[in-house]
Design a protein around this motif. Structure first.
Motif, PDB file in Angstrom:
ATOM      1  N   THR A 185       0.891  -1.235  -0.013  1.00  0.00           N
ATOM      2  CA  THR A 185      -0.095   0.175  -0.067  1.00  0.00           C
ATOM      3  C   THR A 185       0.939   1.268  -0.120  1.00  0.00           C
ATOM      4  O   THR A 185       0.343   2.304  -0.438  1.00  0.00           O
ATOM      5  N   ALA A 186       2.073   1.241   0.597  1.00  0.00           N
ATOM      6  CA  ALA A 186       3.104   2.318   0.278  1.00  0.00           C
ATOM      7  C   ALA A 186       3.799   2.523  -0.817  1.00  0.00           C
ATOM      8  O   ALA A 186       4.594   3.339  -1.138  1.00  0.00           O
ATOM      9  N   LEU A 187       3.426   1.707  -1.789  1.00  0.00           N
ATOM     10  CA  LEU A 187       3.992   2.065  -3.178  1.00  0.00           C
ATOM     11  C   LEU A 187       3.278   3.039  -4.228  1.00  0.00           C
ATOM     12  O   LEU A 187       3.778   3.096  -5.397  1.00  0.00           O
ATOM     13  N   ARG A 188       2.553   3.794  -3.498  1.00  0.00           N
ATOM     14  CA  ARG A 188       1.605   4.953  -4.259  1.00  0.00           C
ATOM     15  C   ARG A 188       2.947   5.911  -4.784  1.00  0.00           C
ATOM     16  O   ARG A 188       3.836   6.062  -3.954  1.00  0.00           O
ATOM     17  N   GLY A 189       2.914   6.060  -5.872  1.00  0.00           N
ATOM     18  CA  GLY A 189       3.899   6.985  -6.618  1.00  0.00           C
ATOM     19  C   GLY A 189       5.060   6.092  -7.214  1.00  0.00           C
ATOM     20  O   GLY A 189       5.971   6.981  -7.608  1.00  0.00           O
ATOM     21  N   ALA A 190       5.281   4.834  -7.016  1.00  0.00           N
ATOM     22  CA  ALA A 190       6.199   3.862  -7.459  1.00  0.00           C
ATOM     23  C   ALA A 190       5.726   3.441  -9.015  1.00  0.00           C
ATOM     24  O   ALA A 190       4.713   3.311  -9.265  1.00  0.00           O
ATOM     25  N   THR A 191       6.746   2.893  -9.948  1.00  0.00           N
ATOM     26  CA  THR A 191       6.494   2.459 -11.223  1.00  0.00           C
ATOM     27  C   THR A 191       7.188   1.017 -10.892  1.00  0.00           C
ATOM     28  O   THR A 191       8.354   0.675 -10.608  1.00  0.00           O
ATOM     29  N   LEU A 192       6.211   0.246 -11.571  1.00  0.00           N
ATOM     30  CA  LEU A 192       6.553  -1.345 -11.295  1.00  0.00           C
ATOM     31  C   LEU A 192       6.170  -1.783 -13.027  1.00  0.00           C
ATOM     32  O   LEU A 192       5.402  -1.208 -13.562  1.00  0.00           O
ATOM     33  N   THR A 193       6.660  -2.914 -13.325  1.00  0.00           N
ATOM     34  CA  THR A 193       6.362  -3.396 -14.685  1.00  0.00           C
ATOM     35  C   THR A 193       5.150  -4.357 -14.620  1.00  0.00           C
ATOM     36  O   THR A 193       4.686  -4.633 -13.356  1.00  0.00           O
TER      37      THR A 193
END
Length: 214
Positions: A185-193
């Motif tokens: 839930t803390a990955l908001r603002g991150a980019t993943l494949t």
């Protein structure tokens, strides 16, 4: 000139600006070092380094509270490299074998970490921007309460990434092959494949309160 619409924005990072000739010197706590080549040693806390190169093996390196401007650390071999609460602008850490690389609480701008093996990378409560971590093997990446802006991983691997309380803006994780993220839930603002998202789908579902059953 129009601002770039590329997302995530790449880090605005450049290598340290070092003079062609450096003077050999010994580092010291609270020292003021300019244009020097310095062997890594135990107590370099609260020192200032400008246009310096540090390298070598040590039982532990304490750079707590240090200021580093246009600095390279080459082939460090140490169980602990502590940059806790340091102020950093244009630092390149290249090669080496580091047990714990502690950047917790540091203010970091333009960090290059490359071709290194690090068992434990701590950025807890750090403010890090315009940084590139590339071709590194990382066991644990600790990011709780960190603020990461325009930070990119390339060709890196990690066993576990602690993202609790992370604030991200332009954090590019596509080049980080991680086995687990502790708080998706803390990955908001991150980019993943797309592949990374597929692998994390059960974790995302649990975080959203979805019961997934076959």
């Amino acid at each position: 000139m129009a601002r770039s619409t590329e997302r995530p924005q790449p880090p605005r990072v450049s290598p340290p600006d070092l003079p062609d000739d450096l003077d050999d010197a010994v580092g010291r706590r609270h020292g003021d070092h300019v244009g020097q080549r310095i062997p890594l040693s135990a107590d370099l806390a609260h020192a200032q380094f400008e246009q310096c190169s540090l390298s070598g093996a040590a039982e532990g390196v304490d750079l707590t509270g240090a200021t580093l401007l246009d600095v390279e650390i080459v082939d460090a071999r140490t169980p602990v490299l502590s940059l806790k609460d340091a102020t950093i602008r244009r630092l390149r850490i290249s090669g080496g074998r580091i047990g714990t690389l502690d950047l917790s609480g540091a203010h970091v701008a333009e960090l290059i970490l490359e071709h290194a093996r690090v068992d434990y990378l701590s950025l807890a409560a750090a403010k890090i921007q315009d940084s590139l971590i590339t071709d590194c093997t990382l066991a644990t990446v600790d990011l709780p309460a960190a603020k990461a802006t325009r930070v990119r991983f390339e060709r890196c691997s990690a066993d576990e990434v602690d993202t609790r309380g992370l604030r991200a803006d332009g954090l590019d994780l596509r080049g980080l092959d991680a086995l687990a993220f502790l708080d998706v839930t803390a990955l908001r603002g991150a980019t993943l494949t797309a592949r990374q998202v597929e692998l994390l789908a059960p974790v995302f579902a649990r975080a959203a309160g979805i019961d997934v059953q076959d």
